[in-house]
Design a protein around this motif. Structure first.
Motif, PDB file in Angstrom:
ATOM      1  N   ILE A 159       0.834  -1.194   0.000  1.00  0.00           N
ATOM      2  CA  ILE A 159       0.000   0.000   0.000  1.00  0.00           C
ATOM      3  C   ILE A 159       0.872   1.249   0.000  1.00  0.00           C
ATOM      4  O   ILE A 159       1.810   1.356   0.781  1.00  0.00           O
ATOM      5  CB  ILE A 159      -0.921   0.021   1.247  1.00  0.00           C
ATOM      6  N   ASN A 160       0.536   2.208  -0.864  1.00  0.00           N
ATOM      7  CA  ASN A 160       1.198   3.513  -0.886  1.00  0.00           C
ATOM      8  C   ASN A 160       0.470   4.410   0.127  1.00  0.00           C
ATOM      9  O   ASN A 160      -0.681   4.780  -0.097  1.00  0.00           O
ATOM     10  CB  ASN A 160       1.126   4.116  -2.289  1.00  0.00           C
ATOM     11  N   PRO A 161       1.110   4.774   1.236  1.00  0.00           N
ATOM     12  CA  PRO A 161       0.448   5.582   2.258  1.00  0.00           C
ATOM     13  C   PRO A 161      -0.098   6.917   1.740  1.00  0.00           C
ATOM     14  O   PRO A 161      -1.077   7.431   2.278  1.00  0.00           O
ATOM     15  CB  PRO A 161       1.551   5.829   3.295  1.00  0.00           C
ATOM     16  N   GLU A 162       0.519   7.459   0.698  1.00  0.00           N
ATOM     17  CA  GLU A 162       0.054   8.733   0.146  1.00  0.00           C
ATOM     18  C   GLU A 162      -1.301   8.625  -0.532  1.00  0.00           C
ATOM     19  O   GLU A 162      -1.946   9.639  -0.796  1.00  0.00           O
ATOM     20  CB  GLU A 162       1.093   9.296  -0.825  1.00  0.00           C
ATOM     21  N   GLN A 163      -1.748   7.412  -0.828  1.00  0.00           N
ATOM     22  CA  GLN A 163      -3.035   7.216  -1.496  1.00  0.00           C
ATOM     23  C   GLN A 163      -4.126   6.709  -0.555  1.00  0.00           C
ATOM     24  O   GLN A 163      -5.241   6.449  -0.996  1.00  0.00           O
ATOM     25  CB  GLN A 163      -2.882   6.254  -2.666  1.00  0.00           C
ATOM     26  N   VAL A 164      -3.831   6.574   0.728  1.00  0.00           N
ATOM     27  CA  VAL A 164      -4.830   6.076   1.673  1.00  0.00           C
ATOM     28  C   VAL A 164      -5.771   7.207   2.073  1.00  0.00           C
ATOM     29  O   VAL A 164      -5.333   8.290   2.459  1.00  0.00           O
ATOM     30  CB  VAL A 164      -4.155   5.458   2.913  1.00  0.00           C
ATOM     31  N   VAL A 165      -7.075   6.929   1.972  1.00  0.00           N
ATOM     32  CA  VAL A 165      -8.106   7.896   2.335  1.00  0.00           C
ATOM     33  C   VAL A 165      -8.617   7.627   3.739  1.00  0.00           C
ATOM     34  O   VAL A 165      -8.824   8.546   4.521  1.00  0.00           O
ATOM     35  CB  VAL A 165      -9.279   7.839   1.325  1.00  0.00           C
ATOM     36  N   SER A 166      -8.837   6.350   4.062  1.00  0.00           N
ATOM     37  CA  SER A 166      -9.346   6.008   5.389  1.00  0.00           C
ATOM     38  C   SER A 166      -8.946   4.584   5.765  1.00  0.00           C
ATOM     39  O   SER A 166      -8.663   3.760   4.906  1.00  0.00           O
ATOM     40  CB  SER A 166     -10.873   6.146   5.443  1.00  0.00           C
ATOM     41  N   VAL A 167      -8.928   4.361   7.073  1.00  0.00           N
ATOM     42  CA  VAL A 167      -8.611   3.047   7.638  1.00  0.00           C
ATOM     43  C   VAL A 167      -9.652   2.793   8.724  1.00  0.00           C
ATOM     44  O   VAL A 167      -9.895   3.656   9.567  1.00  0.00           O
ATOM     45  CB  VAL A 167      -7.194   3.033   8.250  1.00  0.00           C
ATOM     46  N   GLN A 168     -10.270   1.610   8.688  1.00  0.00           N
ATOM     47  CA  GLN A 168     -11.300   1.285   9.671  1.00  0.00           C
ATOM     48  C   GLN A 168     -11.054  -0.103  10.232  1.00  0.00           C
ATOM     49  O   GLN A 168     -10.900  -1.068   9.476  1.00  0.00           O
ATOM     50  CB  GLN A 168     -12.688   1.357   9.040  1.00  0.00           C
ATOM     51  N   GLY A 169     -11.021  -0.203  11.554  1.00  0.00           N
ATOM     52  CA  GLY A 169     -10.787  -1.480  12.205  1.00  0.00           C
ATOM     53  C   GLY A 169     -12.071  -2.222  12.512  1.00  0.00           C
ATOM     54  O   GLY A 169     -13.054  -1.619  12.932  1.00  0.00           O
ATOM     55  N   PHE A 170     -12.055  -3.518  12.301  1.00  0.00           N
ATOM     56  CA  PHE A 170     -13.159  -4.406  12.639  1.00  0.00           C
ATOM     57  C   PHE A 170     -12.609  -5.514  13.524  1.00  0.00           C
ATOM     58  O   PHE A 170     -11.409  -5.581  13.776  1.00  0.00           O
ATOM     59  CB  PHE A 170     -13.794  -4.983  11.362  1.00  0.00           C
ATOM     60  N   ASP A 171     -13.448  -6.399  13.999  1.00  0.00           N
ATOM     61  CA  ASP A 171     -13.006  -7.449  14.917  1.00  0.00           C
ATOM     62  C   ASP A 171     -11.901  -8.323  14.343  1.00  0.00           C
ATOM     63  O   ASP A 171     -10.949  -8.646  15.035  1.00  0.00           O
ATOM     64  CB  ASP A 171     -14.177  -8.351  15.327  1.00  0.00           C
ATOM     65  N   ARG A 172     -12.008  -8.706  13.083  1.00  0.00           N
ATOM     66  CA  ARG A 172     -11.077  -9.686  12.523  1.00  0.00           C
ATOM     67  C   ARG A 172     -10.220  -9.159  11.374  1.00  0.00           C
ATOM     68  O   ARG A 172      -9.431  -9.902  10.804  1.00  0.00           O
ATOM     69  CB  ARG A 172     -11.842 -10.907  12.047  1.00  0.00           C
ATOM     70  N   TYR A 173     -10.404  -7.906  11.008  1.00  0.00           N
ATOM     71  CA  TYR A 173      -9.628  -7.351   9.902  1.00  0.00           C
ATOM     72  C   TYR A 173      -9.654  -5.823   9.951  1.00  0.00           C
ATOM     73  O   TYR A 173     -10.407  -5.229  10.711  1.00  0.00           O
ATOM     74  CB  TYR A 173     -10.134  -7.845   8.551  1.00  0.00           C
ATOM     75  N   THR A 174      -8.829  -5.221   9.103  1.00  0.00           N
ATOM     76  CA  THR A 174      -8.802  -3.771   8.947  1.00  0.00           C
ATOM     77  C   THR A 174      -9.082  -3.444   7.483  1.00  0.00           C
ATOM     78  O   THR A 174      -8.495  -4.046   6.587  1.00  0.00           O
ATOM     79  CB  THR A 174      -7.426  -3.203   9.349  1.00  0.00           C
ATOM     80  N   ALA A 175      -9.994  -2.513   7.249  1.00  0.00           N
ATOM     81  CA  ALA A 175     -10.340  -2.085   5.895  1.00  0.00           C
ATOM     82  C   ALA A 175      -9.536  -0.834   5.543  1.00  0.00           C
ATOM     83  O   ALA A 175      -9.438   0.090   6.348  1.00  0.00           O
ATOM     84  CB  ALA A 175     -11.832  -1.788   5.799  1.00  0.00           C
ATOM     85  N   ILE A 176      -8.966  -0.820   4.334  1.00  0.00           N
ATOM     86  CA  ILE A 176      -8.194   0.316   3.850  1.00  0.00           C
ATOM     87  C   ILE A 176      -8.832   0.806   2.557  1.00  0.00           C
ATOM     88  O   ILE A 176      -9.031   0.031   1.620  1.00  0.00           O
ATOM     89  CB  ILE A 176      -6.730  -0.082   3.577  1.00  0.00           C
ATOM     90  N   ASN A 177      -9.156   2.103   2.513  1.00  0.00           N
ATOM     91  CA  ASN A 177      -9.712   2.717   1.310  1.00  0.00           C
ATOM     92  C   ASN A 177      -8.674   3.671   0.733  1.00  0.00           C
ATOM     93  O   ASN A 177      -8.030   4.421   1.476  1.00  0.00           O
ATOM     94  CB  ASN A 177     -10.993   3.481   1.642  1.00  0.00           C
ATOM     95  N   THR A 178      -8.524   3.644  -0.596  1.00  0.00           N
ATOM     96  CA  THR A 178      -7.493   4.454  -1.244  1.00  0.00           C
ATOM     97  C   THR A 178      -8.081   5.297  -2.376  1.00  0.00           C
ATOM     98  O   THR A 178      -9.233   5.123  -2.771  1.00  0.00           O
ATOM     99  CB  THR A 178      -6.379   3.567  -1.832  1.00  0.00           C
ATOM    100  N   THR A 179      -7.237   6.188  -2.900  1.00  0.00           N
ATOM    101  CA  THR A 179      -7.630   7.006  -4.053  1.00  0.00           C
ATOM    102  C   THR A 179      -7.438   6.258  -5.366  1.00  0.00           C
ATOM    103  O   THR A 179      -7.884   6.727  -6.409  1.00  0.00           O
ATOM    104  CB  THR A 179      -6.807   8.301  -4.105  1.00  0.00           C
ATOM    105  N   ALA A 180      -6.771   5.120  -5.320  1.00  0.00           N
ATOM    106  CA  ALA A 180      -6.550   4.325  -6.532  1.00  0.00           C
ATOM    107  C   ALA A 180      -7.884   3.767  -7.043  1.00  0.00           C
ATOM    108  O   ALA A 180      -8.836   3.622  -6.277  1.00  0.00           O
ATOM    109  CB  ALA A 180      -5.581   3.182  -6.238  1.00  0.00           C
ATOM    110  N   GLN A 181      -7.931   3.448  -8.330  1.00  0.00           N
ATOM    111  CA  GLN A 181      -9.145   2.901  -8.922  1.00  0.00           C
ATOM    112  C   GLN A 181      -9.005   1.409  -9.172  1.00  0.00           C
ATOM    113  O   GLN A 181      -7.939   0.931  -9.558  1.00  0.00           O
ATOM    114  CB  GLN A 181      -9.465   3.590 -10.242  1.00  0.00           C
TER     115      GLN A 181
END
Length: 64
Positions: free
Chosen positions: A18-40
């Motif tokens: 993951i390129n940190p410069e393209q990360v929009v949000s990070v959300q933690g859940f019980d068993r995983y972490t979701a990462i949203n980016t500006t990439a398509q």
């Protein structure tokens, strides 16, 4: 460009970089972490992935 190596959710330990410069949000859940980016994704929507690492670990790696 700095890339952060994480592990995709699934039965196999498949790495994702993951390129940190393209990360929009990070959300933690019980068993995983979701990462949203500006990439398509191939369909033109925003790229996101779910990783095995806990949210505190992901945020720490992305903000160094």
């Amino acid at each position: 460009m700095k890339l952060v190596k994480l592990t995709l959710v699934g039965d196999h330990d498949i790495p994702v970089y993951i390129n940190p410069e393209q990360v929009v949000s990070v959300q933690g859940f019980d068993r995983y972490t979701a990462i949203n980016t500006t990439a398509q994704n191939p369909n033109g929507g925003a790229y996101h992935c779910n990783v095995k690492e806990p949210v505190s670990d992901v945020v720490g790696r992305l903000t160094v």
